[in-house]
Design a protein around this motif. Structure first.
Motif, PDB file in Angstrom:
ATOM      1  N   VAL A 124       0.873  -1.172   0.000  1.00  0.00           N
ATOM      2  CA  VAL A 124       0.000   0.000   0.000  1.00  0.00           C
ATOM      3  C   VAL A 124       0.909   1.221   0.000  1.00  0.00           C
ATOM      4  N   ALA A 125       0.713   2.110  -0.971  1.00  0.00           N
ATOM      5  CA  ALA A 125       1.520   3.334  -1.047  1.00  0.00           C
ATOM      6  C   ALA A 125       0.648   4.507  -0.613  1.00  0.00           C
ATOM      7  N   PRO A 126       0.652   4.842   0.658  1.00  0.00           N
ATOM      8  CA  PRO A 126      -0.273   5.864   1.165  1.00  0.00           C
ATOM      9  C   PRO A 126       0.181   7.277   0.806  1.00  0.00           C
ATOM     10  N   GLU A 127      -0.756   8.194   0.880  1.00  0.00           N
ATOM     11  CA  GLU A 127      -0.410   9.611   0.769  1.00  0.00           C
ATOM     12  C   GLU A 127       0.065  10.080   2.139  1.00  0.00           C
ATOM     13  N   ILE A 128       1.187  10.802   2.169  1.00  0.00           N
ATOM     14  CA  ILE A 128       1.752  11.263   3.437  1.00  0.00           C
ATOM     15  C   ILE A 128       1.977  12.770   3.348  1.00  0.00           C
ATOM     16  N   GLU A 129       1.485  13.496   4.350  1.00  0.00           N
ATOM     17  CA  GLU A 129       1.621  14.951   4.364  1.00  0.00           C
ATOM     18  C   GLU A 129       2.279  15.406   5.662  1.00  0.00           C
ATOM     19  N   GLU A 130       3.039  16.471   5.553  1.00  0.00           N
ATOM     20  CA  GLU A 130       3.668  17.064   6.737  1.00  0.00           C
ATOM     21  C   GLU A 130       2.752  18.125   7.325  1.00  0.00           C
ATOM     22  N   HIS A 131       2.592  18.106   8.660  1.00  0.00           N
ATOM     23  CA  HIS A 131       1.816  19.120   9.368  1.00  0.00           C
ATOM     24  C   HIS A 131       2.687  19.706  10.474  1.00  0.00           C
TER      25      HIS A 131
END
Length: 615
Positions: A124-131
């Motif tokens: 699974v290649a998830p979407e990853i975001e920095e917060h």
């Protein structure tokens, strides 16, 4: 019928987008709760989970400095991503928050590294975001709802129940999937029960399960389980005792042959064997019978002593098996004609033709990189039984195993009908190529399909480019460049596997010597057009120079020497002969800058060249 939800106007294909929007909203709600010093309630935590980065605690629970790459955290987060992907609607993980207290701890994990590590573990290649929250760096990992159950790193299937993850069996997973749009017909319950199952099919299933190479304790006893328990655990029997369509197809009597087997002496020649009397057998039994016939036709070849008397098949067994099973699992089951398997004795070749064309954006040009199941439920139970590998891995293996012993890559073609034809051409393996591929270090790269295809290409072409490898590897130019750099870092007998030459790549001198260094091998290699460019004759020389001028505007004797293995003096003499013939002219530089140019716009003789992938 339920009322439409506000904020999400219906359009076909927008369900995943709506799920992602809901997850983003839930993430913001949870973060807002933390800002007020409160933990979100369990309803909010159904879709969102907090995770402290694993491996960051030292003595007495002290928080250690963060790092960009942390394999313990990758293991932990891969398992949690699989659970979120199994949960209806998917969800999100907020990394860098203490789960119980809600304290912000932060994380320094590299986003791209983490995405690749999660994909490597659970596909699974998830979407990853920095917060940045209150000055502290967090990561938010979004996992979309999966079309098929996702095993975690321990082979378990889990999903979210409230604020925690809980185990679920395949049958329950598919039952829940039916309540959501996008599910497939193979998951639909039928009127067939355990009484409709053929005992012979159960025996075949036990045999396949017993062959599985697994250390997973939760599945170790599956082969010996009672039929009802086995069928329920592999996801084809509902709690109320009805088989799914996938279960009925695999375990109940078939009204016709879903597979046929033909054995020919030569292409289009006499039929040596034909087997299609499969009416009344389950699909599992039909598969087992064709596999047995294929095994009997596919002779073993014993390699000489340098390979420790190793015996291999004329056609790699796993490649052949994958071709047959893909032709069954991924075919169009709305069509009634069988999947056909044809073995040609003289070529040791296998051709599998399956009804239905490519779907889901798959084509012959992207089978190495794209993943899609026409019937996810059937694909899932096939994996649970050990019939096929994880999605897409089998196709990679077909390519790698074929080229690593000197055969051509698989041929995949969509034909009118529509139908998909897969052809594997085997025969006598090329021992010099096996000699080379078995020496590649690190040893793990011997199993790398990209390395195998790079080596295959450079054994049959004097050089390759990033753009050419992009097409062959079915990846972007940047990804192809990375694959070539990885191949350059591989070694054989302590020397690089491939070498750079200006803006192209060649097989290294050491690798060429391992393959073509023995006189007894050279004639056989020439017949297969392996290293045909070494010490070339006039026709081969024309082809080499023609290919070079497709990517370069000039050639030097040093270039030609490295492409052909000739001495610098011999290379200079070969290029001078082109000058005498009027096909090249000398450049106006001398010494180290001496070079040759094409004469005007005239083209050099270009004999017909093989396809880049060797087909």
């Amino acid at each position: 019928m339920s009322e439409p939800q506000s904020g999400f106007p219906f359009e076909p294909g927008t369900e995943l987008m709506a799920d992602r929007a809901r997850s983003r909203e839930a993430v913001e709600v949870c973060l807002e709760s933390l800002r007020t010093g409160a933990l979100p309630d369990s309803a909010e935590r159904q879709r969102v989970d907090f995770k402290e980065e694993a491996g960051r605690r030292g003595v007495a629970g002290s928080l250690l400095p963060g790092v960009s790459e942390n394999t313990k955290a990758a293991d932990q987060l891969a398992d949690e991503v699989s659970a979120m992907a199994n949960t209806p609607g998917g969800g999100a993980l907020i990394v860098g928050v203490e789960d119980r207290s809600g304290d912000l701890l932060g994380t320094d994990l590299n986003i791209e590294w983490l995405r690749q590590q999660i994909y490597r573990r659970v596909e699974v290649a998830p979407e990853i975001e920095e917060h940045i929250e209150q000055g502290i760096r967090l990561l938010v990992i979004y996992a979309a709802e999966a079309r098929e159950p996702v095993d975690d790193t321990s082979g378990r299937i889990r999903w979210r129940v409230g604020a925690a993850s809980a185990p679920v069996d395949r049958g329950e997973w598919w039952a829940r999937r039916q309540d959501r749009s996008g599910w497939d017909s193979m998951a639909r319950p039928t009127s067939f029960t355990i009484d409709s199952v053929r005992p012979e099919a159960i025996a075949v299933a036990r045999d396949y399960l017993a062959r599985r190479d697994t250390s997973n304790d939760t599945q170790a006893d599956l082969a010996a389980a009672a039929p009802t328990d086995m069928l329920r655990r592999i996801g084809v029997l509902s709690v109320d005792g009805y088989l799914t369509e996938a279960g009925a197809l695999l375990f109940c009597p078939a009204p016709r042959a879903w597979l046929t087997w033909t054995r020919l002496d030569v292409e289009g020649g006499d039929i040596l064997a034909y087997d299609s009397e499969y009416e009344g057998l389950s699909l599992l039994e039909q598969i087992e019978r064709v596999e047995a016939l294929l095994d009997a036709a596919n002779d073993r070849i014993t390699l000489p002593g340098e390979f420790s008397e190793r015996a291999i098949r004329q056609l790699p067994s796993r490649s052949a098996r994958e071709a047959v099973l893909n032709g069954v699992v991924h075919r169009d089951w709305n069509l009634q004609e069988p999947t056909t398997a044809t073995w040609v004795e003289a070529d040791a070749s296998l051709t599998v033709v399956s009804p239905g064309g490519f779907v889901g954006g798959i084509s012959a040009d992207n089978v190495l990189t794209q993943r899609y199941s026409r019937y996810p439920a059937l694909a899932d139970v096939s994996r649970a039984l050990g019939l096929v590998d994880k999605q897409g891995v089998g196709v990679d293996r077909m390519y790698r195993e074929m080229v690593s012993i000197g055969h051509r890559p698989p041929l995949l073609v969509e034909e009118p009908g529509p139908r998909v034809r897969v052809r594997l051409a085997g025969g006598q393996p090329l021992l010099p190529i096996i000699r080379l591929t078995s020496k590649i270090q690190p040893a793990a790269r011997q199993r790398d399909v990209q390395i195998a295809l790079i080596v295959h290409t450079l054994l049959r072409s004097p050089f390759t480019t990033v753009q050419r490898m992009s097409k062959i590897l079915q990846r972007t130019v940047d990804e192809a460049a990375e694959a070539l750099e990885i191949a350059h870092r591989c070694v054989i007998d302590g020397q690089p596997l491939i070498s750079p030459l200006k803006n192209v790549w060649t097989l290294s001198k050491e690798a060429r010597h391992i393959v073509g260094g023995q006189a007894a091998d050279r004639k056989m290699l020439q017949r297969q057009r392996v290293l045909w460019f070494m010490a070339p004759g006039a026709e081969e020389a024309s082809e080499i120079v023609s290919q070079w001028f497709e990517v370069q505007d000039r050639i030097t004797s040093g270039d030609y020497s490295k492409l052909t293995g000739m001495t610098p003096a011999g290379a200079r003499g070969a290029l001078d002969r082109f000058v005498q013939e009027g096909r090249l002219v000398r450049g106006d530089a001398a010494g180290r800058n001496a070079h040759y140019l094409p004469r005007g716009n005239a083209t050099i003789l270009q004999p017909e060249t093989p396809q880049e992938n060797g087909s």
